[in-house]
Design an enzyme around this catalytic site. Structure first.
Site, PDB file in Angstrom:
ATOM      1  CG  ASN A 107      -2.005  -1.297   1.427  1.00 29.64           C
ATOM      2  OD1 ASN A 107      -1.744  -2.050   1.661  1.00 29.64           O
ATOM      3  ND2 ASN A 107      -2.888  -1.321   0.684  1.00 29.64           N
ATOM      4  NE  ARG A 177      -9.122   1.138   3.675  1.00 29.13           N
ATOM      5  CZ  ARG A 177      -8.805   0.333   3.998  1.00 29.13           C
ATOM      6  NH1 ARG A 177      -7.416   0.177   3.728  1.00 29.13           N
ATOM      7  NH2 ARG A 177      -9.278  -0.505   4.618  1.00 29.13           N
ATOM      8  CG  HIS A 206      -6.629  -2.940  -1.025  1.00 27.98           C
ATOM      9  ND1 HIS A 206      -5.791  -2.846   0.760  1.00 27.98           N
ATOM     10  CD2 HIS A 206      -6.403  -1.099  -0.684  1.00 27.98           C
ATOM     11  CE1 HIS A 206      -5.720  -2.066   0.788  1.00 27.98           C
ATOM     12  NE2 HIS A 206      -5.719  -0.696   0.984  1.00 27.98           N
ATOM     13  CG  ASP A 208      -3.379  -6.018  -2.917  1.00 28.20           C
ATOM     14  OD1 ASP A 208      -5.192  -6.528  -2.230  1.00 28.20           O
ATOM     15  OD2 ASP A 208      -3.053  -5.822  -2.593  1.00 28.20           O
ATOM     16  CB  ALA A 296      -4.026  -6.638   9.329  1.00 24.31           C
ATOM     17  CB  CYS A 302      -1.919  -7.175   2.029  1.00 25.59           C
ATOM     18  SG  CYS A 302      -2.595  -7.322   0.905  1.00 25.59           S
TER      19      CYS A 302
HETATM   20  N1  ARG Z   1      -5.478  -3.680   7.641  1.00 26.47           N
HETATM   21  C1  ARG Z   1      -4.852  -2.950   6.340  1.00 26.47           C
HETATM   22  C2  ARG Z   1      -6.145  -2.557   5.942  1.00 26.47           C
HETATM   23  O1  ARG Z   1      -6.991  -2.124   6.025  1.00 26.47           O
HETATM   24  C3  ARG Z   1      -4.813  -4.281   5.664  1.00 26.47           C
HETATM   25  C4  ARG Z   1      -4.201  -4.091   4.338  1.00 26.47           C
HETATM   26  C5  ARG Z   1      -3.451  -5.567   3.060  1.00 26.47           C
HETATM   27  N2  ARG Z   1      -3.524  -4.905   2.027  1.00 26.47           N
HETATM   28  C6  ARG Z   1      -3.558  -5.049   0.852  1.00 26.47           C
HETATM   29  N3  ARG Z   1      -3.051  -4.340  -0.285  1.00 26.47           N
HETATM   30  N4  ARG Z   1      -4.906  -5.473   0.181  1.00 26.47           N
HETATM   31  O2  ARG Z   1      -5.787  -0.941   4.886  1.00 26.47           O
END
Ligand code: ARG
Length: 308
Positions: A107, A177, A206, A208, A296, A302
């Site tokens: 990210n 996001r 996301h 990904d 998470a 990620c």
């Molecule tokens: N807790 C993080 C969030 O919600 C997890 C991020 C995971 N990253 C990803 N590229 N999907 O932002």
């Protein structure tokens, strides 16, 4: 070089066999899990108590696995890049100890097409807003050019903006996001066209977690995550699309996988049907335990950021 943003609801005049080539991005960046934890809830997967020792050993195994299949693996130590230099104002500085999601390297930004530079993320949530500054210091220290996205649209790096393997084409997820408008400035900075894909389900917050381009020809996707148009766009630009069953996509983050050598697919363990479909498509699944990080909402992909 064309830098058009092919927003959805506009025609997609690109052809799979005519996508221009791009220099390989073959450096995997990982961020040490020193301060990893679950302390807030910004996606529906977040919750439960993290076992720090277990998280550390899972992450070590993720690192070893990337080291085995990737050209190059580099690790950012959050403590080393956690202090602003005197030239920075220090305003808004957040210590790495207060950034429990910093471990999710994907990210932090996205590399430019030529791989010499990086466009920094602008996180959508206040909880993670302090992260890109740490990554920017690391980038400058190791010699990448660092670019800020113009405007104020949220942009969460390669969590949402994913390079088509080997091709000068960026896939841009938006809607949960990252904001759609981010891609207008991004296409110029990364120097490539962008094909946007709308995301509407919080479980696919996301790109990904529902789209993994494995090679130039093959993508792994969660079909339920996309609009009909989004699916059609993916079908148009990949020869083969392998589907992840919904229960493994949400229950085991199976689609948050990574293929860094064209053959081995690093994915969360406990996703037997996805593994079977990968094998049927000619890939070799390499399962790794990411139980602690899934608390998470993240897994193998990620945790990494592919750079030039
Ligand atoms: N807790 C993080 C969030 O919600 C997890 C991020 C995971 N990253 C990803 N590229 N999907 O932002």
């Amino acid at each position: 070089i064309e830098r058009t943003v092919y927003h959805d609801r506009t025609p997609l005049p690109l052809e799979r066999t005519a996508l221009p080539a791009r220099p390989d991005h073959d450096t995997v960046l990982l961020v040490a899990p020193t301060y990893f934890d679950v302390r807030y809830r910004i996606n529906p997967y977040m919750g439960g108590r993290v076992n720090g020792a277990r998280a550390r050993s899972e992450w070590d195994r993720v690192r070893q696995t990337y080291e085995r299949y990737a050209e190059r693996v580099v690790v950012m130590d959050p403590d080393r890049y956690g202090t602003p230099d005197p030239s920075e104002s220090g305003r808004g500085h957040v210590a790495p100890a207060s950034l429990p999601d910093l471990v999710f390297a994907a990210n932090l930004g996205v590399p430019t097409a030529d791989g010499d530079g990086v466009v920094l993320a602008r996180m959508a949530t206040a909880e993670r807003a302090g992260e890109p500054a740490h990554f920017a210091r690391w980038c400058r220290a190791v010699g990448y050019d660092v670019f800020d996205l113009p405007g104020d649209a949220a942009f969460e790096g390669t969590g949402d903006a994913i390079w088509h393997p080997g091709r000068r084409l960026l896939w841009g997820g938006y809607g949960v996001r990252t904001e759609r408008a981010a891609y207008d400035g991004l296409a110029d900075l990364v120097d490539a066209p962008v094909v946007t894909l709308e995301l509407t389900d919080e479980h696919f917050y996301h790109l990904d977690v529902c789209f993994a381009p494995l090679t130039e020809e093959t993508a792994l996707v969660v079909p339920e995550a996309f609009t009909d148009e989004g699916r059609a766009r993916i079908d148009a630009l990949f020869e083969t699309v392998v589907e992840v069953p919904l229960d493994e996509a949400t229950g085991g983050l199976a689609c948050n996988c990574h293929c860094v050598d064209g053959e081995h697919v690093l994915l969360s363990s406990g996703n037997p049907e996805t593994e079977r479909r990968l094998r049927d498509a000619g890939f070799t699944p390499v399962p790794v335990d990411t139980t602690e990080f899934q608390k998470a909402g993240g897994s193998v992909c990620c945790l990494s950021l592919l750079l030039g």
